[in-house]
Structure formats: C-alpha cells, structure tokens
Design an enzyme around this catalytic site. Structure first.
Site, PDB file in Angstrom:
ATOM      1  N   HIS A 148      -7.716  -5.806   5.289  1.00 31.59           N
ATOM      2  CA  HIS A 148      -7.917  -7.137   5.996  1.00 31.59           C
ATOM      3  C   HIS A 148      -8.941  -8.167   5.628  1.00 31.59           C
ATOM      4  O   HIS A 148      -8.929  -9.266   5.495  1.00 31.59           O
ATOM      5  CB  HIS A 148      -8.121  -6.593   7.711  1.00 31.59           C
ATOM      6  CG  HIS A 148      -8.382  -7.826   8.712  1.00 31.59           C
ATOM      7  ND1 HIS A 148      -7.476  -8.624   9.034  1.00 31.59           N
ATOM      8  CD2 HIS A 148      -9.680  -8.042   8.994  1.00 31.59           C
ATOM      9  CE1 HIS A 148      -7.746  -9.359   9.919  1.00 31.59           C
ATOM     10  NE2 HIS A 148      -9.077  -9.248  10.138  1.00 31.59           N
ATOM     11  N   TYR A 157      -0.968 -12.639   4.953  1.00 33.84           N
ATOM     12  CA  TYR A 157       0.358 -12.847   5.560  1.00 33.84           C
ATOM     13  C   TYR A 157       1.331 -12.733   4.220  1.00 33.84           C
ATOM     14  O   TYR A 157       2.000 -13.709   3.975  1.00 33.84           O
ATOM     15  CB  TYR A 157       0.534 -13.742   6.317  1.00 33.84           C
ATOM     16  CG  TYR A 157      -0.372 -13.940   7.525  1.00 33.84           C
ATOM     17  CD1 TYR A 157      -0.877 -12.609   8.122  1.00 33.84           C
ATOM     18  CD2 TYR A 157      -0.602 -15.110   8.291  1.00 33.84           C
ATOM     19  CE1 TYR A 157      -1.531 -12.950   9.287  1.00 33.84           C
ATOM     20  CE2 TYR A 157      -1.425 -15.200   9.369  1.00 33.84           C
ATOM     21  CZ  TYR A 157      -1.913 -13.784   9.982  1.00 33.84           C
ATOM     22  OH  TYR A 157      -2.599 -14.001  10.996  1.00 33.84           O
ATOM     23  N   SER A 189       0.698  -1.356   0.053  1.00 31.24           N
ATOM     24  CA  SER A 189       0.039   0.035   0.018  1.00 31.24           C
ATOM     25  C   SER A 189       0.789   1.320  -0.096  1.00 31.24           C
ATOM     26  O   SER A 189       0.274   2.283  -0.204  1.00 31.24           O
ATOM     27  CB  SER A 189      -0.908  -0.053   1.368  1.00 31.24           C
ATOM     28  OG  SER A 189      -0.149  -0.160   2.452  1.00 31.24           O
TER      29      SER A 189
END
Ligand SMILES: Cc1cc2nc3c(=O)[nH]c(=O)nc-3n(C[C@H](O)[C@H](O)[C@H](O)COP(=O)(O)OP(=O)(O)OC[C@H]3O[C@@H](n4cnc5c(N)ncnc54)[C@H](O)[C@@H]3O)c2cc1C
Length: 527
Positions: free
Chosen positions: A182, A467, A117
């Site tokens: 997320h 992850y 990001s």
C-alpha cells in the site's frame, strides 16, 4: 480452509504442481535442496513447501490471496513460502533465492489486484512478511515504526491505543491491506485531503536490497528513498520497516453515510458532487460510490468524514452541498479509530480488536481499473456511465475526492504523481463468485472503461498503481524493455517514470525484484 483432498484436486489440475507431485523425490529435492540447504545454513527454518506439508502449504498460500482469480487451479504456485521473523532472515532469504536462481515474490497483505505477490512466471519463492508486523509508537514525537509486514488494521489499532486516540495515520480504509504494498504505491484514504498519502508521511524506511544489504534512508540514498514512496511494490527491494509521521487527529471525527436512489436523483447529486467534493475544507472527505441494485436501479452512497464536530459538519454540508440534505440525526461523532472500524467493511458487531485480524472475510473474484478526472462529466456522459452500472449490478465505481493537501505537492515530490488538477479518482470494480464467469465480468469492465476514455485524463490516461491493471500492458517475467514498460509506466507514474527507470538501473541492475509491470532496467544506465 481447503482440505487435503481439495489440495490434491487443485494440484492435479495445475501443471506445475502436477509435475512436482509426480516427480521422484530426488528430482523434487534437486530442485529445492540448494535453496532449502542455504536457508537452513542461515538459520531460516520457518518455511513450508508443498512436498513437506501440502495442507499447511496450501492454507498458508491462500490465506493472503485476496483476489480469487489468483487462487485458480491454473495459477502458478511457489515452491517455498518463507515467513521470516527478523530482518536478518529476510536478508538471508534474498541472498539464498538469488544464489540459487529463484524469483522472489514479496508479500505483505496479499491484496495486489493482479496477484503480483502470489504468482510468478518462473519458479519462485514467496517471502511472506506477516511476522514482521510490530508497531512501535513514539507518542511524544508523533511517529511510529511499523514492520513491513504490518497491515493497516494493525497499524491503526496500535497507534490509536498507544496515543489514547490522539493520533491516526493517513492511509486506506481496508484493515487487511498490507502496509508493504500500500505505502509502496502511495496509499490514499479518508485523511489524505488533510494529511496527504501514506507515502507522503514516510520519514524513513529499512529496505533489504538485491544484494541482501539492509539500508536506511541515509544509506539507500535520496533517489531510492524517493522511488520506494509511490514507485510501486516489488521493484526496489523488501521494505522491512517504515517510519511514519502520524496524523494529529486531536479530538473526535464526525461520520455519516447517505444513500440515494433513482436515475434522476443520482445524476443530479453526482453532477453537483463533482464540483463540490474537491473544494470542501481539507478536513472534509466525501466520496461517492455508485452501483445498481438487483433490480437494476442505480443508487449512490455518499460517505462523509469530517475532522470536527456534528454542528460544523451539518453547516458545511448545508452551505456547500445543500441538495444532499444532510441532517444532524445521521451524523455521529466518534474517536477516529471507531470511524476506521465503521468504514472497514468488517461485519456489524465487530470490535476494534477485529482490526488485528489479517484474514479478509468475503473473498471474491474481482477485476478493477482506475482513472483520474480533471473536468466534470456533463449530463450525457454521466448518463452513459450510469447505464453501464444499471446493466451490471455486480459493478461499482468509487469516486474519491482529491484536492486539499493532495494539490499541495509537486508531481515529483515522491514517485506518486497524481496531484494538482485532479477533481477525483475513479475506481471501477466488479466482483463475482464463479471462475466460469471470468470472461463475462472482465468484458463488462473493459467496455465500461473504453466508454469513459473521452471524459477522463489524457496523454497519458492516468492510472493508480495500487489499482494494478494488466490490461494496460505487461511483460512476462518482468523483463520489459524501457519502451515497452513506458506504455503502462507513464500512466502510473507520468513524468516520474524516467527517473524511476534510472533509479532501478542503479539500485537493482540485475532486475532481481521484478514483476509483469515492474520498473525496467535500462542497460545503458547500469553503472
Ligand atoms: C479490499 C481492498 C481495499 C483497498 N483499499 C484501498 C484504499 O482504500 N486506498 C488505496 O490506496 N488502496 C487500496 N487498495 C489497494 C491496495 O493499496 C493495493 O492493492 C496494495 O498494493 C496492497 O498491498 P498489500 O501489501 O496488501 O499487497 P501485496 O499483494 O502483499 O503486495 C502488493 C505489491 O507490493 C509488493 N510488496 C508487498 N510488501 C512489500 C514490502 N514490504 N516491500 C516491498 N514490496 C512489497 C508485492 O510484492 C506486490 O508487488 C485496496 C485493495 C483491496 C483488495
């Protein structure tokens, strides 16, 4: 926060920034002006460039970078950081960036393990969603709309407050993690064995697509709505809002933490945990975190949460995991939101209001990897794993129990595929404080991961997309062919990878939303 002097030193060490600092004003403005004029023409004025205000730019850039590996001087930096405060502004930034040839980086909590990001392989703009963080709870319906820039801490705080502790939400434990990345990758937490992943509890979403259009569940169509739930952040568009199904906690929860030390004790308890944890009632979450202390003595910390009272907690542990010897005195009943605070990683003495703070305290350099385990490790393989941890006290493995609700969904229910048959997930993580130690720790975690290969899932060796791990393969500038991307895509998404490629080819045929491990476009499937 960095001073201006620090910024200049960093900039001088960074070739991209160096060239811009030394560019004549007209050269820099030629690079930027098309984009900036377009933004201003569309009333988007809340942005910063390093030429306009280096200190603000640098503070803003680093505020949300959680892994210091991506705040190193050699890390490419954006020309512009935009903080949209409305959906229409997000739409305008997408249109302007695309029109003027800028790569887009969407940022919510900034926790991407591989800096997706905050970094880019070509000139890029960061669209930081931190101002789109509103949480609107409908208590009667048991739902909430949250902004695509809300963090988990903001989400939890407002849900508990508005519903007077009746509702929670099933997602991860770190409050500064962003809902944007997320939920896009799945989102596993202490409630997932009972309620499923965060992404399993998405009822609707608002997404700005590659053409700058604002879509909801109906207008985006069922394939895209499927893909944004677990197909990974940064590949589909910009989620500006999620509609959540809340978790009906209906009472207090009981929590405990039990630490044990010493090679034989840890071995015996973890061997037993492997067969117990995924079979516990859905209401029970019991993870095991293994690490050695500075004297290289291995320890394990069991973290338990039960959706019920202390007496039942102790009874279940006595019946199913007697050797852990959980006593009533270490169990505590509390409202769910207090358990969130307790397991948040925030310093002792923090209050619920601290869940609203977006800044992660105690940042470090880190590298992580993940695995899924379907057959318990035997004594000798576990002994080998423990040796790696004893060798390196900065390393940790977190074993997250699956089973329960996680087993009830088909692998293609949403894009997240790791379901029935997994006993637990492993997260390997190592932290350090100095850039010059990068090689040492990255090498350690790679050796450990190689060692584990025979004992974990196979064909593919599965990995969790939240992850992120660039060692699985990556393509510069996010332009991998389908066959190249299959290398990591199969591991993150199993058989859902092919459907994700089809969806990507239909909804973003020009690969506007790309990153080094993003879902590729298949030219043959572009309509
Ligand atoms: C300290 C820590 C604790 C964690 N704990 C857990 C845990 O308990 N459970 C778990 O499952 N995971 C956990 N994670 C992993 C976490 O879920 C992922 O790193 C996740 O991608 C972070 O999302 P973010 O918005 O904070 O990150 P960002 O870096 O902002 O985004 C990650 C990716 O998603 C994209 N993205 C961000 N926002 C949007 C949006 N609105 N629309 C579309 N794309 C978007 C970004 O472009 C990037 O590609 C943890 C990570 C850290 C660092």
């Amino acid at each position: 926060m960095a001073t201006l002097t620090t910024f200049v030193i960093v900039a001088l060490l960074n070739p991209l920034l160096y060239s811009l600092l030394n560019a004549s004003p007209s050269m820099a403005s030629t690079l930027e002006s098309g984009l900036l004029d377009c933004l201003e023409d569309n009333s988007v004025i809340n942005y910063t460039t390093f030429t306009s205000s280096p200190q603000i730019y640098y503070n803003l850039l680093n505020f949300s970078i959680q892994n210091l590996r991506f705040a190193e001087p050699s890390t490419p930096m954006p020309y512009v950081i935009v903080l949209p405060s409305s959906n229409i502004q997000v739409q305008s930034v997408v249109v302007c960036s695309r029109r003027h040839g800028w790569l887009i980086r969407t940022r919510c909590g900034g926790h991407s393990y591989e800096g997706f990001s905050s970094t880019g392989d070509s000139p890029f703009v960061i669209i930081d969603l931190m101002r789109l963080n509103k949480v609107d709870v409908d208590v009667a319906e048991g739902t909430a709309w949250i902004g695509g820039g809300a963090t988990l801490g903001e989400t939890y705080y407002h849900i508990a407050k508005a519903s007077k502790d009746r509702y929670g939400f099933s997602a991860g434990s770190c409050p500064t993690v962003g809902s944007g990345g997320h939920i896009s990758g799945g989102g596993f937490g202490l409630l997932s064995r009972k309620f499923g992943l965060a992404a399993d509890n998405i009822l609707d979403a608002l997404v700005v697509n590659a053409d700058g259009l604002l879509l909801d569940k109906t207008t985006m169509g069922k394939d895209m709505f499927w893909a944004i739930r677990g197909g990974g952040g940064g590949s589909w568009g910009i989620v500006v809002a999620w509609k959540l199904r809340l978790a009906d906690i209906n009472g207090k929860v009981t929590v405990f933490q039990a630490k044990r030390e010493g090679n034989e004790t840890v071995m015996n308890l973890v061997r037993e945990w492997q067969v117990v944890a995924h079979n516990l009632p859905k209401e029970f979450y019991l993870s095991a975190t293994l690490a050695a202390n500075s004297s290289h003595v291995i320890g394990v910390s069991f973290l338990g949460m039960y959706l019920g009272g202390v007496d039942d907690t102790v009874r279940i542990m006595r019946d199913q995991f007697r050797s852990l010897a959980i006593r009533k005195s270490i169990c505590k009943e509390m409202p769910w939101i207090d358990s969130v605070l307790r397991f948040s990683g925030l310093p002792d003495g923090s209050t619920k209001e601290d869940l609203l703070n977006r800044f992660l305290v105690g940042k470090s350099f880190f590298k992580a990897k993940s695995d899924y385990v379907k057959v318990p490790l035997n004594a000798s393989s576990l002994e080998g794993a423990i040796k790696y941890l004893e060798e390196e006290p900065s390393g940790t493995i977190i074993l997250d129990p699956y089973g329960g609700k996680m087993d009830e969904f088909e692998e293609d229910h949403i894009a997240f595929p790791h379901r029935k048959g997994n006993l637990y997930g492993i997260q390997y993580i190592v932290n350090w404080q100095r850039q010059e130690d990068d090689y040492k720790y990255m090498n350690w975690i790679k050796r450990f991961y190689d060692y584990m290969e025979p004992y974990v899932s196979k064909s593919p060796r599965e990995a969790y997309v939240n992850y992120l791990d660039m060692d699985l393969g990556a393509a510069r500038n996010g332009t991998a062919s389908v066959e190249t991307a299959r290398k990591w895509g199969k591991r993150y998404f199993k058989n859902n990878f092919d459907r994700l490629v089809t969806v990507k080819s239909h909804v973003d045929p020009h690969n506007v939303f790309r990153n080094p491990q993003g879902i590729p476009v298949d030219p043959k499937q572009v309509r």
